[in-house]
Design a protein around this motif. Structure first.
Motif, PDB file in Angstrom:
ATOM      1  N   ARG A  59      19.675  59.730 -14.706  1.00 51.74           N
ATOM      2  CA  ARG A  59      19.116  59.168 -13.476  1.00 51.74           C
ATOM      3  C   ARG A  59      19.896  59.629 -12.268  1.00 51.74           C
ATOM      4  NH1 ARG A  59      20.081  53.682 -11.301  1.00 51.74           N
ATOM      5  NH2 ARG A  59      21.349  53.442 -13.146  1.00 51.74           N
ATOM      6  N   LYS A  60      21.227  59.724 -12.388  1.00 55.26           N
ATOM      7  CA  LYS A  60      22.070  60.107 -11.267  1.00 55.26           C
ATOM      8  C   LYS A  60      23.401  60.639 -11.781  1.00 55.26           C
ATOM      9  CE  LYS A  60      24.201  58.181  -7.114  1.00 55.26           C
ATOM     10  NZ  LYS A  60      24.424  56.995  -6.294  1.00 55.26           N
ATOM     11  N   HIS A  86      18.879  56.665 -17.582  1.00 55.93           N
ATOM     12  CA  HIS A  86      17.701  55.809 -17.481  1.00 55.93           C
ATOM     13  C   HIS A  86      17.821  54.705 -18.538  1.00 55.93           C
ATOM     14  CE1 HIS A  86      15.405  58.039 -14.566  1.00 55.93           C
ATOM     15  NE2 HIS A  86      15.667  59.171 -15.202  1.00 55.93           N
ATOM     16  N   ASP A  88      24.831  51.754 -19.385  1.00 56.10           N
ATOM     17  CA  ASP A  88      23.961  52.732 -18.730  1.00 56.10           C
ATOM     18  C   ASP A  88      24.726  53.790 -17.954  1.00 56.10           C
ATOM     19  OD1 ASP A  88      24.844  51.131 -16.682  1.00 56.10           O
ATOM     20  OD2 ASP A  88      22.920  51.068 -15.647  1.00 56.10           O
TER      21      ASP A  88
END
Length: 160
Positions: A62-63, A76, A85
């Motif tokens: 995601r990042k 994610h 996460d």
């Protein structure tokens, strides 16, 4: 074998070599275990003693970010293979961490983005937070489209 066939054979062999074109960066995990991390066209790879132990594909990420010596991968929620996460790696110094982060940004932009928007650079503020690095080259899709549009039947290459 003709020179053109030899070139294609070499490219095919290089394509199949697992570590071809991958540069290892030394890091540690949260338990201070020595690891090597690398970035490839499909994501971020984690090695321990030249053995691949994990792969984070761009679709799962995601990042990515860094803070000082710490490199962070935020995943994610549906693709969690971990109990958390966020996965973090620790580098020896901030410069090495930032270099690896830049390589990740460049690879992601080149292989995953369709186009890159040209962003005008603003003047730097004295107290700015974070990095303003942006990939500014062509993406893989843009290069393939350009080659297809500009394709001209070329003469065969003659080698001596």
């Amino acid at each position: 074998m003709s020179p053109a066939e030899a070139d294609l054979m070499l490219l095919d062999i290089a394509r199949k070599v697992e570590l071809y074109g991958i540069r290892m960066h030394t890091a540690k995990d949260h338990e201070s275990v020595g690891l090597n991390v690398a970035v490839a066209h499909y994501g971020i790879i984690v090695f321990q003693n030249l053995t691949k132990i994990n792969t984070f594909s761009w679709a799962k990420i995601r990042k990515i970010s860094f803070k000082r010596k710490r490199f962070l991968i935020k995943l994610h929620p549906e693709s969690q293979l971990y109990y958390k996460d966020t996965v973090d790696f620790y580098f020896d110094d901030r410069t090495r961490c930032k270099i690896f982060w830049k390589k990740c940004v460049e690879h992601h932009a080149f292989f995953r983005c369709a186009t890159m928007d040209k962003v005008e650079r603003r003047k730097k503020h004295f107290l700015s937070k974070g990095s303003s690095f942006r990939y500014s080259g062509r993406t893989l899709k843009e290069m393939v489209d350009h080659v297809r549009q500009a394709y001209v039947k070329r003469q065969t290459l003659k080698r001596f």
